[in-house]
Design an enzyme around this catalytic site. Structure first.
Site, PDB file in Angstrom:
ATOM      1  N   THR A   6     -34.590  60.786  44.777  1.00 45.91           N
ATOM      2  CA  THR A   6     -35.559  59.720  43.804  1.00 45.91           C
ATOM      3  C   THR A   6     -35.073  59.926  42.392  1.00 45.91           C
ATOM      4  O   THR A   6     -35.055  60.819  42.015  1.00 45.91           O
ATOM      5  CB  THR A   6     -37.077  59.836  43.886  1.00 45.91           C
ATOM      6  OG1 THR A   6     -37.827  58.844  43.032  1.00 45.91           O
ATOM      7  CG2 THR A   6     -37.525  61.128  43.670  1.00 45.91           C
ATOM      8  N   SER A   7     -34.998  58.907  41.676  1.00 43.53           N
ATOM      9  CA  SER A   7     -34.736  58.876  40.218  1.00 43.53           C
ATOM     10  C   SER A   7     -36.377  59.069  39.475  1.00 43.53           C
ATOM     11  O   SER A   7     -36.318  59.521  38.278  1.00 43.53           O
ATOM     12  CB  SER A   7     -34.329  57.827  39.527  1.00 43.53           C
ATOM     13  OG  SER A   7     -35.079  56.447  40.150  1.00 43.53           O
ATOM     14  N   GLU A  35     -30.368  49.461  45.468  1.00 41.25           N
ATOM     15  CA  GLU A  35     -31.282  49.096  46.610  1.00 41.25           C
ATOM     16  C   GLU A  35     -31.018  47.472  46.879  1.00 41.25           C
ATOM     17  O   GLU A  35     -30.762  46.796  45.858  1.00 41.25           O
ATOM     18  CB  GLU A  35     -32.608  48.962  46.013  1.00 41.25           C
ATOM     19  CG  GLU A  35     -33.233  50.428  46.169  1.00 41.25           C
ATOM     20  CD  GLU A  35     -34.686  50.468  45.556  1.00 41.25           C
ATOM     21  OE1 GLU A  35     -35.275  49.249  45.460  1.00 41.25           O
ATOM     22  OE2 GLU A  35     -35.104  51.549  45.623  1.00 41.25           O
ATOM     23  N   ASP A  64     -39.380  53.705  49.494  1.00 37.90           N
ATOM     24  CA  ASP A  64     -39.431  52.590  48.822  1.00 37.90           C
ATOM     25  C   ASP A  64     -40.874  52.401  48.777  1.00 37.90           C
ATOM     26  O   ASP A  64     -41.517  52.185  49.963  1.00 37.90           O
ATOM     27  CB  ASP A  64     -38.540  51.742  49.460  1.00 37.90           C
ATOM     28  CG  ASP A  64     -38.349  50.483  48.390  1.00 37.90           C
ATOM     29  OD1 ASP A  64     -37.832  50.617  47.526  1.00 37.90           O
ATOM     30  OD2 ASP A  64     -39.036  49.487  48.878  1.00 37.90           O
ATOM     31  N   PHE A 136     -48.181  56.293  37.043  1.00 38.95           N
ATOM     32  CA  PHE A 136     -47.407  55.651  36.412  1.00 38.95           C
ATOM     33  C   PHE A 136     -47.183  54.171  37.082  1.00 38.95           C
ATOM     34  O   PHE A 136     -47.914  53.843  38.003  1.00 38.95           O
ATOM     35  CB  PHE A 136     -45.862  56.508  36.916  1.00 38.95           C
ATOM     36  CG  PHE A 136     -45.649  56.573  38.488  1.00 38.95           C
ATOM     37  CD1 PHE A 136     -46.155  57.160  39.211  1.00 38.95           C
ATOM     38  CD2 PHE A 136     -44.768  55.593  39.059  1.00 38.95           C
ATOM     39  CE1 PHE A 136     -45.960  57.286  40.693  1.00 38.95           C
ATOM     40  CE2 PHE A 136     -44.465  55.444  40.339  1.00 38.95           C
ATOM     41  CZ  PHE A 136     -45.276  56.351  41.290  1.00 38.95           C
ATOM     42  N   LYS A 159     -55.376  61.044  43.385  1.00 41.89           N
ATOM     43  CA  LYS A 159     -54.491  59.965  44.008  1.00 41.89           C
ATOM     44  C   LYS A 159     -54.122  60.361  45.464  1.00 41.89           C
ATOM     45  O   LYS A 159     -53.730  59.601  46.219  1.00 41.89           O
ATOM     46  CB  LYS A 159     -53.398  59.559  42.965  1.00 41.89           C
ATOM     47  CG  LYS A 159     -52.401  58.523  43.447  1.00 41.89           C
ATOM     48  CD  LYS A 159     -51.487  58.172  42.345  1.00 41.89           C
ATOM     49  CE  LYS A 159     -50.505  57.220  43.008  1.00 41.89           C
ATOM     50  NZ  LYS A 159     -49.368  57.030  42.024  1.00 41.89           N
TER      51      LYS A 159
END
Ligand code: ITT
Length: 185
Positions: A6-7, A35, A64, A136, A159
């Site tokens: 993941t970025s 993607e 995703d 985020f 979370k």
């Protein structure tokens, strides 16, 4: 060791935090990848995973995630990244304040030349204002059902008790244990 591609640093932190608590080590492969555009996260997730199999030698997974807003007929869904980067939370509020919405995460694991998917959903609604500076992306405008605060007002631990990502990860963890993945990497 399993790798996570993941970025997104925040995703990595949430995933690390959960799996670390279960004694599963992961290596973060920090890279972005192309993607495809598709109607659902399952298709996008597996397509991305398949395309990376010739780049990443060790077993890995990626995920995703999309935000589906009822009043916008499910938009932005698979376009969540583009919409976040272009119009952002302020404009989503203008269009969809108080609408029902849900997050969906689809993890795809590539292990022993096969693909396995695990998904998780979180129902809630779009808030009436931006609240919180934790988390985020859409977190500051999303209030989960049975909560009086946004995800942006929750710590990673909070979370991680309810989120779409946590629910998908729990299934991934179940698979890892059931199949003794740790000893078969
Ligand atoms: P990678 O594809 O490199 O993993 P990304 O940030 O592009 O990172 P997604 O395509 O899955 O990841 O994310 C789609 C958008 O949804 C993106 O703008 C994220 O910031 C946002 N998003 C994903 N998970 C979220 C979460 O748990 N809470 C709030 N927003 C989230």
């Amino acid at each position: 060791m399993l790798s996570l591609v993941t970025s997104n640093k925040h995703k990595y932190e949430e995933i690390f935090s959960y799996l670390n608590s279960k004694h599963i080590e992961i290596k973060w492969v920090q890279m972005s990848y192309e993607e495809i555009q598709a109607d659902d996260n399952e298709t996008i997730s597996i397509d991305s995973c398949k395309k990376l199999t010739n780049k990443i030698r060790q077993p890995f997974f990626l995920e995703d995630t999309g935000l589906y807003i009822a009043n916008l007929n499910g938009f932005p869904g698979p376009y969540s990244s583009y919409v976040q980067n272009t119009i952002g939370n302020e404009n989503i509020l203008k269009m969809a304040s108080d609408s029902k919405a849900y997050f969906k995460t689809v993890i795809t694991l590539y292990w022993r030349k096969n693909f396995y998917q695990f998904s998780g959903m979180l129902n809630g609604k779009i808030s009436s204002k931006i609240s919180g500076n934790l988390g985020f992306g859409y977190d500051p405008i999303f209030i989960p059902d049975n909560s009086n605060k946004t995800l942006g007002e929750m710590t990673t631990d909070e979370k991680n008790k309810i989120s779409h990502r946590f629910l998908a990860l729990k299934k991934l963890y179940g698979f890892i244990v059931e199949n003794d993945v740790k000893n078969n990497l």
